[in-house]
Every structure is written in structure tokens, then in C-alpha cells.
Scaffold this motif. Structure first.
Motif, PDB file in Angstrom:
ATOM      1  N   PRO A 196       0.800  -1.322   0.104  1.00 21.35           N
ATOM      2  CA  PRO A 196       0.192  -0.063  -0.077  1.00 21.35           C
ATOM      3  C   PRO A 196       0.868   1.347   0.100  1.00 21.35           C
ATOM      4  N   LYS A 197       2.172   1.177   0.711  1.00 22.51           N
ATOM      5  CA  LYS A 197       2.782   2.618   0.543  1.00 22.51           C
ATOM      6  C   LYS A 197       3.697   2.799  -0.721  1.00 22.51           C
ATOM      7  N   LEU A 198       3.595   1.824  -1.711  1.00 18.52           N
ATOM      8  CA  LEU A 198       4.192   1.830  -3.056  1.00 18.52           C
ATOM      9  C   LEU A 198       3.609   2.899  -3.833  1.00 18.52           C
ATOM     10  N   MET A 199       3.974   3.996  -4.318  1.00 15.83           N
ATOM     11  CA  MET A 199       3.466   4.835  -5.409  1.00 15.83           C
ATOM     12  C   MET A 199       4.170   4.220  -6.621  1.00 15.83           C
ATOM     13  N   ASP A 200       3.572   3.263  -7.300  1.00 18.64           N
ATOM     14  CA  ASP A 200       4.067   2.902  -8.589  1.00 18.64           C
ATOM     15  C   ASP A 200       4.035   4.008  -9.802  1.00 18.64           C
ATOM     16  N   ALA A 201       5.293   3.744 -10.647  1.00 19.12           N
ATOM     17  CA  ALA A 201       5.271   4.709 -12.065  1.00 19.12           C
ATOM     18  C   ALA A 201       4.313   3.995 -12.818  1.00 19.12           C
ATOM     19  N   ASN A 202       3.567   4.893 -13.462  1.00 16.40           N
ATOM     20  CA  ASN A 202       2.832   4.421 -14.481  1.00 16.40           C
ATOM     21  C   ASN A 202       3.042   3.406 -15.478  1.00 16.40           C
ATOM     22  N   ASP A 203       4.419   3.837 -15.938  1.00 19.24           N
ATOM     23  CA  ASP A 203       5.032   2.784 -17.125  1.00 19.24           C
ATOM     24  C   ASP A 203       5.710   1.718 -16.354  1.00 19.24           C
TER      25      ASP A 203
ATOM     26  N   HIS B 274       8.158   0.703 -21.223  1.00 22.19           N
ATOM     27  CA  HIS B 274       8.933   1.942 -21.139  1.00 22.19           C
ATOM     28  C   HIS B 274       9.798   1.660 -19.844  1.00 22.19           C
ATOM     29  N   SER B 275       9.802   0.353 -19.113  1.00 20.08           N
ATOM     30  CA  SER B 275      10.195   0.268 -17.880  1.00 20.08           C
ATOM     31  C   SER B 275      11.680   0.606 -17.604  1.00 20.08           C
ATOM     32  N   GLU B 276      12.364   0.648 -18.559  1.00 26.04           N
ATOM     33  CA  GLU B 276      13.600   0.845 -18.419  1.00 26.04           C
ATOM     34  C   GLU B 276      14.105   2.526 -18.341  1.00 26.04           C
ATOM     35  N   ASP B 277      13.046   3.081 -18.723  1.00 22.46           N
ATOM     36  CA  ASP B 277      13.372   4.481 -18.431  1.00 22.46           C
ATOM     37  C   ASP B 277      12.738   4.954 -17.158  1.00 22.46           C
ATOM     38  N   CYS B 278      12.083   4.288 -16.310  1.00 23.84           N
ATOM     39  CA  CYS B 278      11.517   4.471 -14.938  1.00 23.84           C
ATOM     40  C   CYS B 278      12.430   4.514 -13.970  1.00 23.84           C
ATOM     41  N   THR B 279      12.302   5.362 -12.907  1.00 20.65           N
ATOM     42  CA  THR B 279      13.235   5.502 -11.950  1.00 20.65           C
ATOM     43  C   THR B 279      12.448   5.350 -10.548  1.00 20.65           C
ATOM     44  N   LEU B 280      12.860   4.337  -9.746  1.00 23.71           N
ATOM     45  CA  LEU B 280      12.295   4.101  -8.442  1.00 23.71           C
ATOM     46  C   LEU B 280      13.049   4.968  -7.415  1.00 23.71           C
ATOM     47  N   ILE B 281      12.394   5.693  -6.805  1.00 22.56           N
ATOM     48  CA  ILE B 281      13.157   6.574  -5.526  1.00 22.56           C
ATOM     49  C   ILE B 281      12.640   5.998  -4.195  1.00 22.56           C
TER      50      ILE B 281
ATOM     51  N   ARG C 299      11.452  -4.001 -13.721  1.00 20.53           N
ATOM     52  CA  ARG C 299      10.289  -3.153 -13.436  1.00 20.53           C
ATOM     53  C   ARG C 299      10.788  -1.599 -13.689  1.00 20.53           C
ATOM     54  N   TYR C 300      12.132  -1.367 -13.273  1.00 21.18           N
ATOM     55  CA  TYR C 300      12.414   0.049 -13.305  1.00 21.18           C
ATOM     56  C   TYR C 300      13.966   0.094 -13.790  1.00 21.18           C
ATOM     57  N   GLY C 301      14.270   0.804 -14.624  1.00 20.75           N
ATOM     58  CA  GLY C 301      15.683   0.888 -15.256  1.00 20.75           C
ATOM     59  C   GLY C 301      16.683   1.454 -14.167  1.00 20.75           C
ATOM     60  N   HIS C 302      16.089   2.342 -13.434  1.00 23.28           N
ATOM     61  CA  HIS C 302      16.954   3.469 -12.561  1.00 23.28           C
ATOM     62  C   HIS C 302      16.712   3.305 -10.985  1.00 23.28           C
ATOM     63  N   LEU C 303      17.540   3.485 -10.241  1.00 25.02           N
ATOM     64  CA  LEU C 303      17.065   3.569  -8.800  1.00 25.02           C
ATOM     65  C   LEU C 303      17.675   4.853  -8.228  1.00 25.02           C
ATOM     66  N   MET C 304      17.135   5.603  -7.405  1.00 22.72           N
ATOM     67  CA  MET C 304      17.432   6.763  -6.827  1.00 22.72           C
ATOM     68  C   MET C 304      17.246   6.526  -5.085  1.00 22.72           C
ATOM     69  N   ILE C 305      18.219   6.890  -4.548  1.00 19.27           N
ATOM     70  CA  ILE C 305      18.504   6.490  -3.044  1.00 19.27           C
ATOM     71  C   ILE C 305      18.379   7.962  -2.446  1.00 19.27           C
ATOM     72  N   MET C 306      17.085   8.373  -1.829  1.00 18.38           N
ATOM     73  CA  MET C 306      16.887   9.590  -1.178  1.00 18.38           C
ATOM     74  C   MET C 306      16.910   9.386   0.511  1.00 18.38           C
ATOM     75  N   THR C 307      18.004   9.916   1.144  1.00 12.12           N
ATOM     76  CA  THR C 307      17.886  10.005   2.551  1.00 12.12           C
ATOM     77  C   THR C 307      18.380  11.452   3.159  1.00 12.12           C
ATOM     78  N   ASP C 308      18.248  11.543   4.389  1.00  9.64           N
ATOM     79  CA  ASP C 308      18.561  12.755   5.054  1.00  9.64           C
ATOM     80  C   ASP C 308      20.380  13.153   4.842  1.00  9.64           C
ATOM     81  N   GLN C 309      20.756  14.227   4.925  1.00 16.86           N
ATOM     82  CA  GLN C 309      22.079  14.553   4.746  1.00 16.86           C
ATOM     83  C   GLN C 309      22.839  14.517   6.248  1.00 16.86           C
ATOM     84  N   ASP C 310      22.625  13.437   6.751  1.00 14.54           N
ATOM     85  CA  ASP C 310      22.864  13.295   8.234  1.00 14.54           C
ATOM     86  C   ASP C 310      23.725  11.842   8.258  1.00 14.54           C
ATOM     87  N   HIS C 311      24.161  11.603   9.564  1.00 15.86           N
ATOM     88  CA  HIS C 311      24.799   9.985   9.831  1.00 15.86           C
ATOM     89  C   HIS C 311      23.886   9.001   9.372  1.00 15.86           C
ATOM     90  N   ASP C 312      22.916   9.170   9.867  1.00 13.72           N
ATOM     91  CA  ASP C 312      21.983   7.952   9.549  1.00 13.72           C
ATOM     92  C   ASP C 312      21.625   7.791   8.127  1.00 13.72           C
TER      93      ASP C 312
END
Length: 232
Positions: free
Chosen positions: A84-91, A96-103, A174-187
Motif C-alpha cells: 500500500p505504501k508503494l506509489m508505482d510509476a505508471n510505466d 518503457h520500464s527501463e526509463d522509469c526510476t524508483l525513488i 520493472r525499473y531501469g533506474h534507482l534513486m536513494i533519497m536520505t537525509d544529509q546526516d549520519h543515519d
């Protein structure tokens, strides 16, 4: 596991043996009271080592681990249910999955920030999924721990990853790219490293040296910060 490949029969003379019952199924006499000792010759041990028992046991153990990890494999498909917490890309999962990015974000609050940005970028090529805390360090974890980890199972399903498969391109995912988004701290830095270790480990090949070096640096930084905190 070794019992399936190796059986040892010992013919010994025991002085005044004692058993647990009249059927004499189990010897209860202490080894120190046997009156004899079983010393296996070096030649026999070498023959056992050369028989290939260790290789067979290790091969079977690897097979069992791979089978357990394959049970949580993902696949390239258009839609995923049960997350339920996944907001999936439409493609995602389409042609066109290889052009999609999972964040992958650090928690729900970061996901909300990304969702706000997607109102401009659009949902066709971008998907978002929040992870809870730090990802399991697969570098030191057992195959059972990896197979039973919910966060890793979710990532495999979302990306369509399959254990042991060598990917020549992202077309099978299902996704061709991966983006990791974290806080700019130690954790945030720690979470980033753990995710890198997971993806290098899942490739089934390649060098982990760069990721391990970064992880060791992260560990050193953690220890230094903790020491400074104690001094204050």
C-alpha cells in the motif's frame, strides 16, 4: 547435512558397558571409562577429505540457500498488489520500464516530499517507496535472514529482481533506474551504504571492495561521533 553424505562405523571393545535400558540402545558409560581410545589415522582423515564430502555438503547448502532466496523473487509485471505504501510509476513493468526510476526514501516524511515534486515531474516514469529504518546488512547476514527480511522482499518485488540472475540490461526489470533519497546526516549515510551493499551482493558477482571501504569508513565515523558524544 553431513550425515547424508558420510557414515562412520566404529568397531570398539568397551569394558563393563552401561546402557540406559534393557534394549541397550544408548551407551551411558563415560568415555573416560571405555578402557580404549579411538585414534583415527592421518591416512584415513586424508581419504575422507579427498572423497569430496566437503564439496558436496557445501554445494547442497548453497542449493538450499538459493532455493530459499528464489522464493521471494520478483518479476516484470505491470502492477504489484500488497504494498500500500508503494506509489508505482505508471510505466513500471511495461515497455518503457527501463526509463522509469524508483525513488527509495528514508521513511514516510521523505516520501511526502518526493510526492510533492512528482506533481511537477509526473507519475509516468517515477515511482516512490519509503523504507523503514536501516536496511539489513546482507554482507554479514545469513541466507535465511535475507530471505525473511520484509524490506528486501519488497525491493525485489518492486524492481522485479530475481536471485542469481545476471542482467545484461534493465529491460527485464520493472525499473531501469534507482534513486536513494536520505537525509544529509549520519543515519542517512549509513542507510545509503547498506542499500549499496544489498545491490552489489544481489548481483552474484563483481567486487564489493568500494562499498565495503565506504561501509568501514562509515563505521569509523560512527565510533568517532559516539566517542565525542560521551566526552560531552
Amino acid at each position: 547435512m553431513v550425515k547424508a553424505y558420510l557414515s562412520v562405523f566404529v568397531n570398539a571393545m568397551i569394558e563393563n558397558p552401561a546402557f540406559d535400558s534393557q534394549t541397550k540402545e544408548t551407551l551411558t558409560l563415560r568415555p573416560s571409562s571405555f578402557g580404549s581410545k579411538c585414534d583415527l589415522p592421518e591416512k584415513f582423515m586424508k581419504q575422507v577429505a579427498d572423497a569430496g564430502v566437503a564439496e558436496r555438503v557445501l554445494s547442497f547448502a548453497t542449493f538450499k540457500q538459493d532455493r530459499a532466496l528464489k522464493k521471494t523473487d520478483g518479476a516484470k509485471r505491470a502492477r504489484i498488489v500488497g504494498l500500500p505504501k508503494l506509489m508505482d510509476a505508471n510505466d513500471a513493468g511495461g515497455r518503457h520500464s527501463e526509463d522509469c526510476t524508483l525513488i527509495l526514501t528514508e521513511g514516510d516524511s521523505a516520501k511526502s516530499l518526493v510526492v510533492g515534486g512528482l506533481s511537477v515531474a509526473g507519475r509516468d516514469r517515477f515511482g516512490v517507496f519509503p523504507l523503514r529504518g536501516k536496511l539489513l546488512n546482507v554482507r554479514d547476514a545469513s541466507a535465511a535472514a535475507v530471505a525473511g527480511n520484509a524490506e528486501i522482499q519488497n525491493i525485489k518485488q518492486i524492481l522485479g529482481l530475481q536471485h542469481g540472475k545476471v542482467y545484461e540490461s534493465a529491460k527485464a526489470l520493472r525499473y531501469g533506474h534507482l534513486m536513494i533519497m536520505t537525509d544529509q546526516d549520519h543515519d542517512g549515510s549509513h542507510i545509503k551504504v547498506k542499500r549499496k551493499v544489498f545491490f552489489f551482493w544481489g548481483r552474484g558477482g563483481g567486487s564489493l571492495e568500494e562499498v565495503v571501504e565506504e561501509e568501514d569508513e562509515e563505521k569509523t565515523l560512527t565510533e568517532n561521533l559516539e566517542e565525542k558524544t560521551k566526552q560531552k
